[in-house]
Design a protein around this motif. Sequence first.
Motif, PDB file in Angstrom:
ATOM      1  N   ALA A  82       0.830  -1.203   0.000  1.00  0.00           N
ATOM      2  CA  ALA A  82       0.000   0.000   0.000  1.00  0.00           C
ATOM      3  C   ALA A  82       0.869   1.260   0.000  1.00  0.00           C
ATOM      4  O   ALA A  82       0.603   2.210  -0.743  1.00  0.00           O
ATOM      5  N   LEU A  83       1.915   1.282   0.815  1.00  0.00           N
ATOM      6  CA  LEU A  83       2.794   2.452   0.845  1.00  0.00           C
ATOM      7  C   LEU A  83       3.514   2.625  -0.483  1.00  0.00           C
ATOM      8  O   LEU A  83       3.714   3.754  -0.948  1.00  0.00           O
ATOM      9  N   GLY A  84       3.902   1.529  -1.110  1.00  0.00           N
ATOM     10  CA  GLY A  84       4.531   1.626  -2.431  1.00  0.00           C
ATOM     11  C   GLY A  84       3.577   2.205  -3.457  1.00  0.00           C
ATOM     12  O   GLY A  84       3.966   3.021  -4.291  1.00  0.00           O
ATOM     13  N   GLY A  85       2.307   1.810  -3.397  1.00  0.00           N
ATOM     14  CA  GLY A  85       1.317   2.363  -4.323  1.00  0.00           C
ATOM     15  C   GLY A  85       1.098   3.845  -4.108  1.00  0.00           C
ATOM     16  O   GLY A  85       1.004   4.624  -5.066  1.00  0.00           O
ATOM     17  N   VAL A  86       1.033   4.270  -2.851  1.00  0.00           N
ATOM     18  CA  VAL A  86       0.859   5.692  -2.550  1.00  0.00           C
ATOM     19  C   VAL A  86       2.064   6.484  -3.049  1.00  0.00           C
ATOM     20  O   VAL A  86       1.926   7.551  -3.646  1.00  0.00           O
ATOM     21  N   GLY A  87       3.258   5.952  -2.822  1.00  0.00           N
ATOM     22  CA  GLY A  87       4.460   6.635  -3.303  1.00  0.00           C
ATOM     23  C   GLY A  87       4.492   6.726  -4.814  1.00  0.00           C
ATOM     24  O   GLY A  87       4.854   7.758  -5.383  1.00  0.00           O
ATOM     25  N   PHE A  88       4.079   5.649  -5.498  1.00  0.00           N
ATOM     26  CA  PHE A  88       4.053   5.654  -6.961  1.00  0.00           C
ATOM     27  C   PHE A  88       3.060   6.699  -7.464  1.00  0.00           C
ATOM     28  O   PHE A  88       3.360   7.433  -8.416  1.00  0.00           O
ATOM     29  N   LEU A  89       1.889   6.781  -6.851  1.00  0.00           N
ATOM     30  CA  LEU A  89       0.897   7.784  -7.271  1.00  0.00           C
ATOM     31  C   LEU A  89       1.418   9.200  -7.040  1.00  0.00           C
ATOM     32  O   LEU A  89       1.185  10.097  -7.846  1.00  0.00           O
ATOM     33  N   ALA A  90       2.116   9.402  -5.922  1.00  0.00           N
ATOM     34  CA  ALA A  90       2.670  10.733  -5.650  1.00  0.00           C
ATOM     35  C   ALA A  90       3.714  11.098  -6.691  1.00  0.00           C
ATOM     36  O   ALA A  90       3.755  12.231  -7.179  1.00  0.00           O
TER      37      ALA A  90
END
Length: 155
Positions: A82-90
């Motif tokens: 989940a944190l990787g996905g949030v970072g990718f979106l950012a």
Amino acid sequence: MYPENAPHPPAQRAVEVHHPTPYPPATVTPAPPVPVQPNAVPAVASIVLPDGRVVTGYAINPAHPESVAAKPAVSRAAVNVALGGVGFLAVCGGLILLTSFIAALTAFITQLIILAAVIFGGWIAVQIFGAHGHQGGGITVNIRKAVIKRNHFRG
């Protein structure tokens, strides 16, 4: 009919049945409890079998299952994904903003160059076409037929 050393047919053989003899439960004589230091040799336990033999070995501590309350509600792998996905979106959002900013900056610089060309071109046009209309500080140059011989001007 059968040779002398041949086995007898099944009907003539005597049937022998073997029943296993159960052993009584083994008596365990544990070794006296010895405080064990970390990284030290564990305690040794001995078992006396019914026939008098003694089997000696290391005592195995039973594994304690992990308590249910100690487990987190969400696994670490799920949190990391989940944190990787949030970072990718950012990062993607930042890249979109960066490309938009670069495009806007390019358009602004292009407009400044065009504005400078228009202003400079207007100033040049005023210098060329506006000089004939007024009297005063202008210099008049009369050009006559000139003869140029051996790099000398004769006019």
